[in-house]
Design an enzyme around this catalytic site. Structure first.
Site, short mmCIF file in Angstrom:
data_model
loop_
_atom_site.label_atom_id
_atom_site.label_comp_id
_atom_site.label_asym_id
_atom_site.label_seq_id
_atom_site.Cartn_x
_atom_site.Cartn_y
_atom_site.Cartn_z
N GLU A 57 0.82 -1.21 0.00
CA GLU A 57 0.00 0.00 0.00
C GLU A 57 0.86 1.26 0.00
O GLU A 57 0.57 2.21 -0.73
CB GLU A 57 -0.93 0.01 1.22
CG GLU A 57 -1.94 -1.13 1.24
CD GLU A 57 -1.44 -2.37 1.97
OE1 GLU A 57 -2.28 -3.18 2.39
OE2 GLU A 57 -0.21 -2.55 2.13
N CYS A 85 -2.24 -3.13 7.30
CA CYS A 85 -1.64 -3.18 8.64
C CYS A 85 -1.74 -1.78 9.26
O CYS A 85 -2.11 -0.83 8.58
CB CYS A 85 -0.18 -3.63 8.54
SG CYS A 85 0.94 -2.36 7.90
#
Length: 158
Positions: A57, A85
């Site tokens: 990401e 996360c």
């Protein structure tokens, strides 16, 4: 708002598998989409670059921002092969995409050895109780940077 496009998720999944098998890092892929087109692709490169922040990401966000010449992705969607996360979630909120679509859950990731639960628990603890000591130092001197920011007339708010 337009419907999710499964093809974009399939591209994130493809990246997660192909780049992992090529030795770049863990099985995570992401794409940033704007106006129905992929503008950036990211994949986990933690072990191949020795960079613990090079998650899919974050990689995709960095590339998308560079492509668009901006630090915010308000008119973009992020498709990622796994629920983000805590670090990636922070980066996502700073980048401000419209939406995030994810494939695997954080429980799925934990089941194969990518368990971030300890970080969530650490964030809830007072600073003095965290596993990594957080120690305030030179706060008064550090305030000079914040004061300079407040007075800086050419600052860009974010």
């Amino acid at each position: 708002m337009d419907a999710p496009n499964p093809d974009f998720m399939r591209e994130a999944i493809r990246l997660s598998i192909d780049k992992m098998q090529a030795g770049h890092g863990g099985p995570f892929g992401a794409v940033v989409v704007r106006n129905g087109e992929i503008i950036a692709r990211g994949f986990n490169q933690v072990t191949s670059t020795n960079d613990p922040t090079c998650h899919a990401e974050v990689d995709a966000i960095r590339k998308a921002c560079a492509t668009l010449g901006t630090f915010q992705l308000e008119d973009c969607d992020l498709y990622t092969s796994c629920e983000p996360c805590p670090m990636c979630l922070g980066a996502i909120y700073w980048a401000r995409p419209r939406r995030v679509f994810y494939g695997n859950t954080k429980q799925d990731a934990a089941a194969i050895g990518f368990d971030d639960e300890f970080i969530y628990k650490e964030l809830e603890k007072p600073l003095a109780e965290r596993q990594i000591p957080m120690i305030e130092l030179l706060r008064d001197e550090s305030a000079a940077g914040f004061k300079a920011w407040e007075q800086h007339t050419a600052r860009t708010k974010y």
